[in-house]
Design a protein around this motif. Structure first.
Motif, PDB file in Angstrom:
ATOM      1  N   LEU A 186      45.903  40.591  36.917  1.00 43.40           N
ATOM      2  CA  LEU A 186      46.394  40.014  35.663  1.00 43.40           C
ATOM      3  C   LEU A 186      45.448  38.986  35.035  1.00 43.40           C
ATOM      4  N   VAL A 187      44.681  38.284  35.858  1.00 41.68           N
ATOM      5  CA  VAL A 187      43.943  37.141  35.332  1.00 41.68           C
ATOM      6  C   VAL A 187      42.440  37.192  35.610  1.00 41.68           C
ATOM      7  N   HIS A 188      42.046  37.403  36.863  1.00 42.64           N
ATOM      8  CA  HIS A 188      40.675  37.112  37.265  1.00 42.64           C
ATOM      9  C   HIS A 188      39.681  38.266  37.183  1.00 42.64           C
ATOM     10  N   ALA A 189      40.135  39.499  37.144  1.00 47.43           N
ATOM     11  CA  ALA A 189      39.209  40.642  37.163  1.00 47.43           C
ATOM     12  C   ALA A 189      38.236  40.600  35.995  1.00 47.43           C
ATOM     13  N   GLN A 190      38.739  40.267  34.823  1.00 43.17           N
ATOM     14  CA  GLN A 190      37.857  40.263  33.642  1.00 43.17           C
ATOM     15  C   GLN A 190      36.824  39.144  33.689  1.00 43.17           C
ATOM     16  N   GLY A 191      36.999  38.166  34.582  1.00 41.94           N
ATOM     17  CA  GLY A 191      36.043  37.069  34.704  1.00 41.94           C
ATOM     18  C   GLY A 191      34.866  37.388  35.597  1.00 41.94           C
ATOM     19  N   GLY A 192      34.863  38.578  36.199  1.00 37.28           N
ATOM     20  CA  GLY A 192      33.788  38.937  37.127  1.00 37.28           C
ATOM     21  C   GLY A 192      34.040  38.370  38.507  1.00 37.28           C
ATOM     22  N   VAL A 193      32.992  38.248  39.269  1.00 34.56           N
ATOM     23  CA  VAL A 193      33.122  37.834  40.666  1.00 34.56           C
ATOM     24  C   VAL A 193      33.258  36.317  40.817  1.00 34.56           C
ATOM     25  N   PHE A 194      32.441  35.560  40.137  1.00 30.84           N
ATOM     26  CA  PHE A 194      32.285  34.148  40.465  1.00 30.84           C
ATOM     27  C   PHE A 194      33.335  33.256  39.822  1.00 30.84           C
ATOM     28  N   VAL A 195      33.863  32.343  40.623  1.00 32.96           N
ATOM     29  CA  VAL A 195      34.945  31.463  40.195  1.00 32.96           C
ATOM     30  C   VAL A 195      34.523  30.563  39.026  1.00 32.96           C
ATOM     31  N   ALA A 196      33.256  30.224  38.927  1.00 32.72           N
ATOM     32  CA  ALA A 196      32.786  29.359  37.837  1.00 32.72           C
ATOM     33  C   ALA A 196      33.008  30.002  36.465  1.00 32.72           C
ATOM     34  N   GLU A 197      33.043  31.335  36.450  1.00 32.69           N
ATOM     35  CA  GLU A 197      33.315  32.057  35.200  1.00 32.69           C
ATOM     36  C   GLU A 197      34.746  32.569  35.146  1.00 32.69           C
ATOM     37  N   GLY A 198      35.625  32.022  35.982  1.00 35.20           N
ATOM     38  CA  GLY A 198      37.014  32.470  36.025  1.00 35.20           C
ATOM     39  C   GLY A 198      37.204  33.730  36.842  1.00 35.20           C
ATOM     40  N   PHE A 224      37.091  36.303  40.432  1.00 36.24           N
ATOM     41  CA  PHE A 224      38.078  36.555  41.485  1.00 36.24           C
ATOM     42  C   PHE A 224      37.623  36.235  42.900  1.00 36.24           C
ATOM     43  N   GLU A 225      36.468  35.588  43.116  1.00 35.86           N
ATOM     44  CA  GLU A 225      35.969  35.414  44.478  1.00 35.86           C
ATOM     45  C   GLU A 225      36.939  34.643  45.381  1.00 35.86           C
ATOM     46  N   LEU A 226      37.478  33.528  44.928  1.00 36.25           N
ATOM     47  CA  LEU A 226      38.412  32.756  45.748  1.00 36.25           C
ATOM     48  C   LEU A 226      39.719  33.521  45.954  1.00 36.25           C
ATOM     49  N   VAL A 227      40.198  34.134  44.897  1.00 31.70           N
ATOM     50  CA  VAL A 227      41.456  34.882  44.964  1.00 31.70           C
ATOM     51  C   VAL A 227      41.312  36.054  45.927  1.00 31.70           C
ATOM     52  N   LEU A 228      40.174  36.740  45.882  1.00 27.98           N
ATOM     53  CA  LEU A 228      39.924  37.855  46.795  1.00 27.98           C
ATOM     54  C   LEU A 228      39.863  37.379  48.242  1.00 27.98           C
ATOM     55  N   ALA A 229      39.166  36.269  48.486  1.00 25.62           N
ATOM     56  CA  ALA A 229      39.063  35.738  49.853  1.00 25.62           C
ATOM     57  C   ALA A 229      40.432  35.324  50.388  1.00 25.62           C
ATOM     58  N   LEU A 230      41.228  34.644  49.564  1.00 24.99           N
ATOM     59  CA  LEU A 230      42.573  34.251  49.988  1.00 24.99           C
ATOM     60  C   LEU A 230      43.451  35.469  50.244  1.00 24.99           C
ATOM     61  N   ARG A 284      44.774  31.370  60.231  1.00 20.19           N
ATOM     62  CA  ARG A 284      46.073  30.860  59.776  1.00 20.19           C
ATOM     63  C   ARG A 284      45.956  29.456  59.214  1.00 20.19           C
ATOM     64  N   LEU A 285      45.235  28.588  59.893  1.00 22.11           N
ATOM     65  CA  LEU A 285      45.102  27.204  59.446  1.00 22.11           C
ATOM     66  C   LEU A 285      44.343  27.111  58.120  1.00 22.11           C
ATOM     67  N   ALA A 286      43.237  27.823  58.008  1.00 25.83           N
ATOM     68  CA  ALA A 286      42.423  27.743  56.786  1.00 25.83           C
ATOM     69  C   ALA A 286      43.144  28.369  55.596  1.00 25.83           C
ATOM     70  N   ILE A 287      43.622  29.577  55.757  1.00 27.33           N
ATOM     71  CA  ILE A 287      44.293  30.274  54.646  1.00 27.33           C
ATOM     72  C   ILE A 287      45.606  29.576  54.314  1.00 27.33           C
ATOM     73  N   GLY A 288      46.342  29.184  55.326  1.00 26.45           N
ATOM     74  CA  GLY A 288      47.605  28.485  55.097  1.00 26.45           C
ATOM     75  C   GLY A 288      47.408  27.169  54.369  1.00 26.45           C
ATOM     76  N   PHE A 289      46.400  26.404  54.783  1.00 25.37           N
ATOM     77  CA  PHE A 289      46.119  25.129  54.117  1.00 25.37           C
ATOM     78  C   PHE A 289      45.790  25.341  52.642  1.00 25.37           C
ATOM     79  N   LEU A 290      44.921  26.321  52.347  1.00 23.06           N
ATOM     80  CA  LEU A 290      44.529  26.556  50.953  1.00 23.06           C
ATOM     81  C   LEU A 290      45.713  27.006  50.099  1.00 23.06           C
ATOM     82  N   PHE A 291      46.546  27.893  50.630  1.00 26.37           N
ATOM     83  CA  PHE A 291      47.727  28.305  49.867  1.00 26.37           C
ATOM     84  C   PHE A 291      48.676  27.128  49.652  1.00 26.37           C
ATOM     85  N   ALA A 292      48.930  26.354  50.700  1.00 24.28           N
ATOM     86  CA  ALA A 292      49.832  25.205  50.564  1.00 24.28           C
ATOM     87  C   ALA A 292      49.281  24.207  49.545  1.00 24.28           C
TER      88      ALA A 292
END
Length: 149
Positions: free
Chosen positions: A95-107, A109-115, A19-27
């Motif tokens: 809508l946004v991140h799937a076409q960028g592949g896995v890694f956030v450096a290329e846009g 979805f890794e961070l979005v998937l983890a969140l 809760r603390l980690a996910i909540g902090f990142l979303f906030a």
């Protein structure tokens, strides 16, 4: 101490860490959309990314992430905000991140998937015993017990 009691304590500790980690990142991301990017900038960015009705979606997403993140930290309406935030991240992936592949450096979805996975886990298992939700549940239960006495 039995194994069952130990597992309950470990589960409660895991829930508050999540809760603390996910909540902090979303906030933080919600606050960033308001303060650093501004709603106008977030709307423009969402439009550029192809998000439908970006002028409506941007303030809703910014508010959900800020308020929902704080709610997760405090353990208030955890299942509801967890589900809404998981849907928010699912939309971001589709809508946004799937076409960028896995890694956030290329846009990707890794961070979005983890969140999203963290938010979905909280929606499924609830806030744990160290949450404001539990105070309200106990208080309601105590009021119900006093009325039925």
């Amino acid at each position: 101490m039995t194994t069952l009691e130990n597992n309950h304590r470990l589960l409660a500790a895991a829930q508050i860490v999540l809760r603390l980690a996910i909540g902090f990142l979303f906030a933080a991301h919600g606050w960033q959309k308001f303060s650093q990017f501004t709603i106008a900038g977030t709307t423009a960015s969402f439009t550029e990314m192809g998000v439908p009705v970006a002028n409506l979606v941007a303030p809703v997403v910014a508010t959900l992430e800020l308020v929902g993140g704080i709610a997760l930290i405090l353990g208030i309406a955890t299942r509801i905000f967890g589900a809404l935030l998981a849907l928010d991240m699912f939309g971001a992936i589709v809508l946004v991140h799937a076409q960028g592949g896995v890694f956030v450096a290329e846009g990707g979805f890794e961070l979005v998937l983890a969140l999203g996975a963290g938010a979905a886990a909280l929606a499924l298992m609830g806030p744990g015993s160290w949450a404001l939700d539990r105070l309200f549940v106990r208080r309601k239960g105590a009021q119900r017990d006093s009325v039925n006495a």
